[in-house]
Design a protein around this motif. Structure first.
Motif, mmCIF file in Angstrom:
data_model
loop_
_atom_site.group_PDB
_atom_site.id
_atom_site.type_symbol
_atom_site.label_atom_id
_atom_site.label_comp_id
_atom_site.label_asym_id
_atom_site.label_seq_id
_atom_site.Cartn_x
_atom_site.Cartn_y
_atom_site.Cartn_z
ATOM 1 N N ILE A 187 -6.579 13.754 -7.056
ATOM 2 C CA ILE A 187 -6.380 14.100 -8.470
ATOM 3 C C ILE A 187 -6.118 12.853 -9.314
ATOM 4 C CG2 ILE A 187 -4.865 15.333 -10.078
ATOM 5 C CD1 ILE A 187 -4.363 17.362 -7.852
ATOM 6 N N PHE A 188 -5.244 11.977 -8.789
ATOM 7 C CA PHE A 188 -4.891 10.771 -9.554
ATOM 8 C C PHE A 188 -6.105 9.876 -9.740
ATOM 9 C CE2 PHE A 188 -0.852 11.846 -7.368
ATOM 10 C CZ PHE A 188 -0.138 12.177 -8.505
ATOM 11 N N THR A 189 -6.799 9.644 -8.621
ATOM 12 C CA THR A 189 -7.937 8.727 -8.675
ATOM 13 C C THR A 189 -9.004 9.276 -9.617
ATOM 14 O OG1 THR A 189 -7.431 8.365 -6.358
ATOM 15 C CG2 THR A 189 -9.437 7.362 -7.204
ATOM 16 N N TRP A 221 -12.910 4.432 -4.386
ATOM 17 C CA TRP A 221 -12.650 4.453 -2.941
ATOM 18 C C TRP A 221 -11.496 3.533 -2.576
ATOM 19 C CZ3 TRP A 221 -18.502 4.023 -1.376
ATOM 20 C CH2 TRP A 221 -19.057 5.322 -1.340
ATOM 21 N N CYS A 222 -11.589 2.291 -3.089
ATOM 22 C CA CYS A 222 -10.546 1.324 -2.733
ATOM 23 C C CYS A 222 -9.183 1.832 -3.187
ATOM 24 C CB CYS A 222 -10.830 -0.027 -3.385
ATOM 25 S SG CYS A 222 -12.265 -0.815 -2.681
ATOM 26 N N THR A 223 -9.128 2.340 -4.406
ATOM 27 C CA THR A 223 -7.871 2.827 -4.951
ATOM 28 C C THR A 223 -7.321 3.965 -4.095
ATOM 29 O OG1 THR A 223 -8.809 2.385 -7.097
ATOM 30 C CG2 THR A 223 -6.796 3.707 -7.033
ATOM 31 N N PHE A 224 -8.244 4.872 -3.797
ATOM 32 C CA PHE A 224 -7.872 6.066 -3.058
ATOM 33 C C PHE A 224 -7.420 5.721 -1.633
ATOM 34 C CE2 PHE A 224 -9.403 9.606 -0.350
ATOM 35 C CZ PHE A 224 -8.554 10.582 -0.817
ATOM 36 N N ALA A 225 -8.119 4.755 -1.010
ATOM 37 C CA ALA A 225 -7.910 4.500 0.417
ATOM 38 C C ALA A 225 -6.699 3.635 0.701
ATOM 39 C CB ALA A 225 -9.155 3.847 1.013
ATOM 40 N N ILE A 226 -6.224 2.912 -0.297
ATOM 41 C CA ILE A 226 -5.271 1.842 0.031
ATOM 42 C C ILE A 226 -3.978 2.382 0.652
ATOM 43 C CG2 ILE A 226 -4.114 1.629 -2.215
ATOM 44 C CD1 ILE A 226 -4.659 -1.468 -1.802
ATOM 45 N N LEU A 227 -3.469 3.501 0.129
ATOM 46 C CA LEU A 227 -2.235 4.059 0.687
ATOM 47 C C LEU A 227 -2.436 4.454 2.149
ATOM 48 C CD1 LEU A 227 0.587 5.448 0.555
ATOM 49 C CD2 LEU A 227 -0.601 7.483 -0.248
ATOM 50 N N PHE A 228 -3.532 5.183 2.399
ATOM 51 C CA PHE A 228 -3.755 5.652 3.760
ATOM 52 C C PHE A 228 -4.137 4.516 4.700
ATOM 53 C CE2 PHE A 228 -4.045 9.567 1.377
ATOM 54 C CZ PHE A 228 -3.254 10.386 2.150
ATOM 55 N N GLY A 259 0.811 -1.209 0.000
ATOM 56 C CA GLY A 259 0.000 0.000 0.000
ATOM 57 C C GLY A 259 0.843 1.255 0.000
ATOM 58 N N ILE A 260 1.952 1.213 0.726
ATOM 59 C CA ILE A 260 2.779 2.406 0.823
ATOM 60 C C ILE A 260 3.590 2.617 -0.446
ATOM 61 C CG2 ILE A 260 4.768 3.376 2.043
ATOM 62 C CD1 ILE A 260 3.581 2.214 4.613
ATOM 63 N N SER A 261 4.030 1.513 -1.055
ATOM 64 C CA SER A 261 4.936 1.716 -2.187
ATOM 65 C C SER A 261 4.221 1.833 -3.539
ATOM 66 C CB SER A 261 5.986 0.595 -2.224
ATOM 67 O OG SER A 261 5.507 -0.562 -1.623
ATOM 68 N N ALA A 262 2.981 1.335 -3.651
ATOM 69 C CA ALA A 262 2.336 1.361 -4.968
ATOM 70 C C ALA A 262 1.685 2.717 -5.232
ATOM 71 C CB ALA A 262 1.289 0.258 -5.034
ATOM 72 N N HIS A 263 1.781 3.164 -6.477
ATOM 73 C CA HIS A 263 1.184 4.446 -6.831
ATOM 74 C C HIS A 263 -0.309 4.264 -7.134
ATOM 75 C CE1 HIS A 263 0.419 8.162 -8.987
ATOM 76 N NE2 HIS A 263 1.464 8.639 -8.304
ATOM 77 N N PRO A 264 -1.159 5.232 -6.715
ATOM 78 C CA PRO A 264 -2.606 5.074 -6.917
ATOM 79 C C PRO A 264 -3.006 4.905 -8.383
ATOM 80 C CG PRO A 264 -2.058 7.230 -5.964
ATOM 81 C CD PRO A 264 -0.845 6.389 -5.880
#
Lengths: 365, 325, 340
Positions: B266-268, B196-203, B141-146
Motif C-alpha cells: 500500500i505504501f509503495t 521494487w527496491c523500496t518495497f524489497a529493502i525491509l524484507f 532496512g529494518i528501521s526505515a519506513h518504506p
C-alpha cells in the motif's frame, strides 16, 4: 479390563506396584482427532521395593523405564493398575492429596544441566522443596541447604552461585541435594550418571551409596548401563518393550540369568579386561527393538530371540515363572545355566511347564 | 502426503470463511451508511436511499446479508459493484491486481536475491568487514519506513540523477492504443525498478539476517562435518548440504511474508502512484466504498491463502520428513 | 614406514576467555590393519586429535602444529585439494551421533553415491551398485529397496551402519571412529562392534577407535592411548595396559569402573574435577588429583617414556617403577575377576 486393586503392602515393603499400565494415545484425523492406537509404554508392570533396598531397573531405550519412573512419582497418571506407597494407595490421589506424599518420594534426573533452573541460585534450587512444603523459616532453610551442600560434597559457601558455575558432576550433586532436602523415604533416580564421565560417575555412585547408609534411603535406580546397575542395586528388574522380563536379586540375575534377553544384554556389555573378553562369545541379537505401537504378539522378544519356538512363544504370553529366591522370569524356555555359547542358547531344552511342551513336539523339526 | 494436503485445504476454506465474515461484520458495524454514500452523501434523496437499501438488502439482518454476499461470491465469483462509482469490482480488481502482483513478486524475487547474497556471504565470513557492513544495512532496512525510503529514492534517482521515472505504471503487455502511455516489458521494468527496491529493502534486511543465522547454524551441524570428512569441496558442501537445510525455514517464512508484504505494498503504491490494489483500497476507504474495500480484502485473502497452500506443498516436497505425516 | 605417524601434535583454540590448548604434544604411530584405541574423558583432547589429523577443525581461531605423516606426507601441510583427496578416500571418519550425522534432506543412496563420485570417475549406475553392495555388507536388510529412503526412516543403529557403509565405500586405509557406539543401546553397540571387527578383516583398514569406555577399548583395540587434559599419559598394548597399568590416572579410570564380573563394595574414585585447559596445572596435569603426588610432579612435566621392562609400553609419570607395579597389582587384585 478391570481396574487392579492397589495391593496391600506386606510389612517391610515401601512401594508396591501392581499391574501398572501407561498407554499414550495416537491420534489421527483431518480436523477432528480420533484415537487410532496407543503406545504401550508400560504394559502391566508389577514389583515391590523393600525399605532400605535399591531396586535397579534396566532396559534399552524405548523399553518404558523412564515412563515407569514418572508414573511411580505421579508425574504421569497411569492408564491402569495400582501403586501403593508406605501402606497408602496413591493411585487415584488428587494433586492436593498427593502433596504431603511428594515429600516422601523425590526424583533425580539424567541431565544435570537441563533439570536445574539456570536463572536461580543453587541455594534457592535446593531450598525450594523446603519452602513449598513449609518446612521452616528462611534462616532455618538456609542452614539446612548449607548442611545439604556439605553432605553431597560441595562447598557450603557456594550457596549463592548459579548452576552454570559448576561442572557436570557438581551439578548432579546439586540435584542429589535437592532430592534429599525434604528427607524423603524413596528417591527415584532416572539415569542419574549416564551423562557423566567415568571418574565423576564413580563419585556420584559412591555418594549415593553413602547417603543410603547414612539416611536409610530406598532407591529405584533406572539405567541402561548394566555395570552401574549391578554396582548399586540389591535387586534388578529387566524391562523389554513395556514389560518385565526378569526380576531377581543382583547376584542371581548376573550369575544365572534366566531370560534370553537378559543373557543377551549381559553378554553385550563390553568387559574392561581383554583376557576375559576374548574368552566370551557374545550373543549378538539381530535387528532393532520393535516399535511399542505395534509390539510382537505374545512374548514381545520372540522375533529377536535365539531360542524362539514357533507356535508357542508367539502365541502364548509367558507369565513370570518363579525360579526360587524371588527370581522370576517371563520365558517359556529359560536359560539352563550361565554363561552359554550362542550355539547352546539356540538349542532350547524343554519348556518350563509340561502342558505346552506337548504342542512343541508336534511341530516339524 | 494426501492427508496432509486435504488438511491444509480444509484449513484454508475455514480461514476464508472466518476472514470474510469478520471483515463483513467490521464494516457492517462501522459508522458509515453505504446507501447514503451511493446517493450523494448529505444531499441524499429519501427515495434514492430507499431504493438503494432495498436493492442491496441493507435493511436485512447481518447473516442474511453475509449469506447473500457469500452465495454470490462462491457461485458467481462476483464481488458486486462499487458503491462509489457503480463499476464492477471484479473489473477494477482485474486491472489493479497485475500491478500489485508485479510489485509483490518482483519485490520478493529481489529481496530473496539480496537476502541470499548478503546472508550467505556474511555467514561464511562472520565478523568480516562485509559482514559488519551488511549488518548496518540490515539495521537501516529494518528501521526505515518504506514511504521515507521511497521519497529518498525518488528524489535521488528520479529527480537528481534522472535515471528512473518517479511515478506511474507501465503495462507489461503494452499500453492501450492512443492512451499515450508508455508500455511493453522494458517500460514496465523501467518503471518498476524504484518501487521494487523500496518495497524489497525491509524484507531483504530481515531475510539477510535470518539466512545468515540459519546458514551459520547449519554449518555447525554434524552432517556438514560428515560431508567434509567425505572429501567434498567447500562449494559442494555449501550448495548440496548447507543451503537446502538452511533454506527450509525460509520457504515457510516466505509464504507468510508475501501476505504481510501485500500490506506493505500500500505504501509503495501510494508513493509511486501505482494503480494497484493498495491504491484501490485507500480510495475505497476514503470514499466510504464498502463494497470495493471488501472486494479487495476478499481477493487478497484468497491470494494469500492460495499462496500459503502452495508454500505448504512446496515445503512438504523439499523436506522429506514432512511427507509421511 | 608406518601408515600414520603423528609427531608432537598441538592444537589450540583462541577463545574470548583465552587460549585453550586442546591437544598438547601428542605422538603415536599406526601400522596397516592395526586398531588404536584412544581413551579419555570429555575434554581430554581425543576427538580434537583426530579432527586435527583430518583437517576438520574450524579454521577460524584454531592453530595446529606438529606433524601427521600419512604415508610419509604431512597432512597438516597439505593443500586443501590434496587433503580432500585423502579424506573419505584413504582416511574416512564416522561420528558419535548417527541421528545428526546424515543429511536429513537427501536419500542415503545419494549420500553414498556422492561419497563414491567425489573420488572415483564412475557413472551413477556403477556408484549406485557399489552403494547397494556396501549397504548389504553392513547388514541393512533389503538394501536395494532401502537405498532411496531418507535417514529419518532408519533407527539409530541402522543409521550408524549407513555411516559405516559410507566410510568404507572407497576402501580406505584408515577409519577413524569417534565414539561410534556411545549414543547406541548396549545390544546395538555389540552389533556395531561386531560389524566393525568383521569389516576390518574384510577391508583390512586400520582403525582409530575413540571412546570413553574402557570396556569398548578392551574389546576392540590392539594398542591403547590414554589421554588426560590434552596429553598422552600412557600408551601400551591392550593386554599390557589392562594387565600392568603404569599411570595413576589409568588406575583411577579402572578403579572408577563399576564391573559386571566383580563385586566392588566401593568404587575407587578420582577426587576433584578435570582441570580447565585455559589454565592447566603446572608440571604433571594430573598432580592435583593424584593420590601419589610428589614435589617433582608440581613443577616438572613428566615425559612419555618406555618402562624398563617393555620398550613398547610408554607412560608419563614420575613415580618409580617398583611403586607403580605394586599399585597396579593392588588395583588388579581389587577390581579384576580372575580370567579363567
Amino acid at each position: 479390563m478391570e481396574a487392579a486393586q492397589a495391593p496391600e503392602a506386606r510389612g517391610d515393603e515401601l512401594l508396591v506396584v501392581n499391574d501398572v499400565k501407561k498407554y499414550f494415545p495416537i491420534t489421527r484425523g483431518i480436523i477432528f482427532q480420533k484415537q487410532i492406537g496407543s503406545v504401550q509404554a508400560v504394559d502391566g508392570v508389577s514389583f515391590s521395593v523393600k525399605k532400605g533396598e535399591t531396586l535397579g531397573i534396566v532396559g534399552e531405550s524405548g523399553c518404558g523405564k523412564s515412563t515407569l519412573a514418572r508414573c511411580i512419582v505421579k508425574l504421569l497418571d497411569t492408564t491402569g493398575g495400582g501403586i501403593s506407597f508406605d501402606g497408602r494407595d496413591i493411585t487415584k490421589l488428587s494433586r492436593t492429596a498427593m502433596r504431603p506424599i511428594r515429600r516422601e518420594m523425590t526424583m533425580i534426573f539424567q541431565d544435570p544441566y537441563a533439570s536445574l533452573n539456570p536463572r536461580k541460585r543453587v541455594g534457592f534450587i535446593i531450598g525450594e522443596p523446603l519452602e513449598v512444603h513449609n518446612l521452616g523459616s528462611s534462616s532455618e532453610i538456609k542452614m539446612r541447604v548449607q548442611e545439604l551442600l556439605e553432605v553431597v560434597g560441595l562447598n557450603p559457601e557456594h550457596y549463592n552461585r548459579f548452576p552454570h558455575e559448576f561442572s557436570g558432576g557438581q551439578r548432579q550433586r546439586i540435584g542429589v541435594a535437592r532430592a534429599l532436602a525434604v528427607n524423603p523415604k524413596l528417591i527415584v533416580c532416572d539415569e542419574p550418571v549416564s551423562a557423566l564421565d567415568v571418574s565423576v560417575q564413580a563419585q556420584i555412585l559412591n555418594l549415593l551409596k553413602d547417603l543410603q547408609d547414612d539416611f536409610g534411603l530406598t532407591y529405584i535406580f533406572i539405567a541402561h548401563d548394566l555395570n552401574v546397575v549391578r554396582h548399586i542395586s540389591d535387586r534388578v528388574l529387566v524391562m523389554y518393550l513395556g514389560k518385565v522380563v526378569e526380576i531377581a536379586s543382583r547376584d542371581l540375575l548376573y550369575a544365572e540369568p534366566k531370560h534370553p534377553y537378559t543373557g543377551a544384554l549381559l553378554s553385550a556389555v563390553p568387559i574392561a579386561n581383554p583376557a576375559l573378553g576374548r574368552k566370551r562369545e557374545p550373543i549378538v541379537l539381530e535387528g532393532d527393538v520393535p516399535s511399542p505401537v505395534n509390539p510382537p504378539s505374545a512374548c514381545h522378544f520372540h522375533p529377536r530371540c535365539p531360542r524362539f519356538v514357533q507356535g508357542h512363544c508367539d502365541v502364548e504370553e509367558p507369565p513370570l515363572y518363579p525360579f526360587g529366591n524371588g527370581h522370576v522370569a517371563a520365558c517359556h524356555y529359560p536359560l539352563e545355566r550361565w554363561p552359554m555359547s550362542a550355539d547352546e542358547i539356540r538349542r532350547a531344552s524343554s519348556p518350563v511347564q509340561s502342558p505346552s511342551s506337548q504342542s512343541r513336539e508336534e511341530l516339524p523339526a | 502426503m494426501f492427508r496432509y494436503l486435504i488438511r491444509r485445504i480444509l484449513w484454508a476454506v475455514l480461514l476464508f470463511i472466518v476472514i470474510t465474515f469478520v471483515t463483513f461484520v467490521i464494516f457492517f458495524m462501522g459508522p458509515n451508511d453505504p446507501a447514503r454514500a451511493q446517493c450523494g452523501g448529505d444531499q441524499a434523496q429519501p427515495a434514492c436511499l430507499k431504493l438503494v437499501t432495498e436493492h442491496y438488502g441493507l435493511d436485512k439482518p447481518i447473516y442474511v446479508q453475509y449469506w447473500r454476499f457469500f452465495k454470490r461470491l462462491v457461485f458467481q465469483q462476483n464481488l458486486g459493484h462499487s458503491y462509489a462509482t457503480g463499476q464492477s469490482i471484479n473489473q477494477a480488481i482485474g486491472k489493479a491486481a497485475p500491478v500489485t502482483a508485479s510489485l509483490v513478486f518482483g519485490g520478493a524475487i529481489l529481496w530473496m536475491i539480496m537476502g541470499l547474497l548478503i546472508g550467505v556471504y556474511s555467514a561464511l565470513k562472520p565478523r568480516s568487514l562485509l559482514d559488519r557492513t551488511a549488518m548496518v544495512f540490515v539495521l537501516i532496512g529494518i528501521s526505515a519506513h518504506p514511504v521515507w525510503i521511497g521519497l529518498i529514492f525518488e528524489y535521488l534517482f528520479g529527480v537528481k540523477l534522472k535515471w528512473t521515472p518517479i511515478a506511474n505504471y507501465a503495462n507489461f503487455f503494452g499500453a492501450p492504443k492512443d492512451s499515450g502511455l508508455p508500455g511493453g516489458p522494458w517500460q514496465w521494468f523501467y518503471h518498476m525498478i524504484l518501487p521494487w527496491c523500496t518495497f524489497a529493502i525491509l524484507f531483504a534486511a530481515l531475510y539477510a539476517r535470518m539466512i545468515r543465522a540459519n546458514v551459520m547454524e547449519t554449518l555447525n551441524e554434524d552432517f556438514v562435518r560428515t560431508a567434509r570428512a567425505k572429501g567434498a569441496p567447500e562449494r559442494r558442501v555449501l550448495f548440496s548440504h548447507v543451503l537446502r537445510n538452511a533454506l527450509l525455514p525460509v520457504v515457510t517464512m516466505l509464504g507468510m511474508d508475501i501476505g504481510v508484504a501485500l500490506g506493505g505494498a500500500i505504501f509503495t503504491e501510494t508513493v509511486y502512484q501505482l494503480p494497484g490494489l493498495g491504491r484501490s483500497l485507500i480510495i475505497g476507504v476514503q470514499s466510504n466504498d464498502f463494497a470495493t474495500v471488501q472486494g479487495v480484502v476478499v481477493f487478497a485473502t484468497i491470494a494469500i491463502l492460495l499462496f500459503n497452500l502452495i508454500v505448504d506443498v512446496l515445503y512438504a516436497w523439499i523436506d522429506p520428513r514432512i511427507r509421511l505425516t | 614406514m608406518a601408515l600414520l605417524e603423528v609427531k608432537d601434535l598441538r592444537t589450540s583454540f583462541h577463545t574470548e576467555d583465552g587460549i585453550v590448548g586442546a591437544v598438547d604434544g601428542v605422538s603415536f604411530s599406526l601400522e596397516k590393519g592395526e586398531t588404536l584405541g584412544i581413551v579419555g574423558e570429555s575434554g581430554s583432547g581425543k576427538s580434537v586429535t583426530c579432527l586435527t589429523i583430518m583437517g576438520l577443525n574450524a579454521k577460524r581461531n584454531t592453530v595446529s602444529s606438529g606433524e601427521a605423516l600419512w604415508k610419509g606426507k604431512n597432512l597438516l601441510d597439505m593443500k586443501p585439494r590434496e587433503l580432500r583427496d585423502v579424506r573419505g578416500n584413504e582416511i574416512s571418519m564416522i561420528f558419535q551421533d548417527p541421528m545428526t550425522s546424515l543429511n536429513p534432506v537427501q536419500t542415503i543412496g545419494n549420500q553414498l553415491i556422492e561419497a563414491v563420485q567425489l573420488h572415483r570417475d564412475v557413472s551413477q549406475r556403477v556408484a549406485r551398485a557399489r552403494a547397494v553392495e556396501l549397504l548389504k555388507a553392513v547388514g541393512i536388510p533389503r538394501a536395494e529397496g532401502r537405498i532411496d529412503d531418507y535417514p529419518h526412516q532408519f533407527s539409530g543403529g541402522m543409521r550408524q551402519r549407513v555411516m559405516i557403509a559410507m566410510a568404507l565405500i572407497n576402501d580406505p586405509d584408515l577409519l577413524i571412529a569417534d565414539e561410534p557406539t556411545t549414543a547406541l543401546d548396549v545390544t546395538t553397540q555389540a552389533q556395531i562392534i561386531n560389524l566393525m571387527k568383521r569389516l576390518q578383516e574384510d577391508f583390512g583398514s586400520a582403525i582409530i577407535f575413540i571412546t570413553h569406555d574402557l570396556g569398548v577399548v578392551a574389546e576392540t583395540a590392539d594398542d591403547v592411548l590414554v589421554m588426560y587434559a590434552a596429553r598422552v599419559v600412557e600408551h601400551a598394548d591392550v593386554d599390557q595396559l589392562f594387565g600392568r597399568p603404569q599411570h595413576p590416572y589409568t588406575w583411577g579410570l579402572m578403579g572408577s569402573l563399576p564391573r559386571l564380573e566383580t563385586d566392588l563394595d566401593r568404587l575407587i574414585q578420582i577426587p576433584g574435577q578435570p582441570p580447565s585447559l585455559l589454565r592447566p596445572p603446572a608440571g604433571c596435569r594430573f598432580h592435583p588429583r593424584c593420590p601419589h603426588v610428589m614435589e617433582v610432579c608440581k613443577t616438572t612435566v613428566p615425559e612419555l617414556v618406555p618402562t624398563q621392562r617393555d620398550p613398547e609400553h610408554l607412560q608419563a609419570c614420575h613415580l618409580d617403577e617398583e611403586t607403580k607395579d605394586r599399585e597396579a597389582a593392588k588395583l588388579l587384585e581389587a577390581t579384576m575377576a580372575k580370567a579363567g
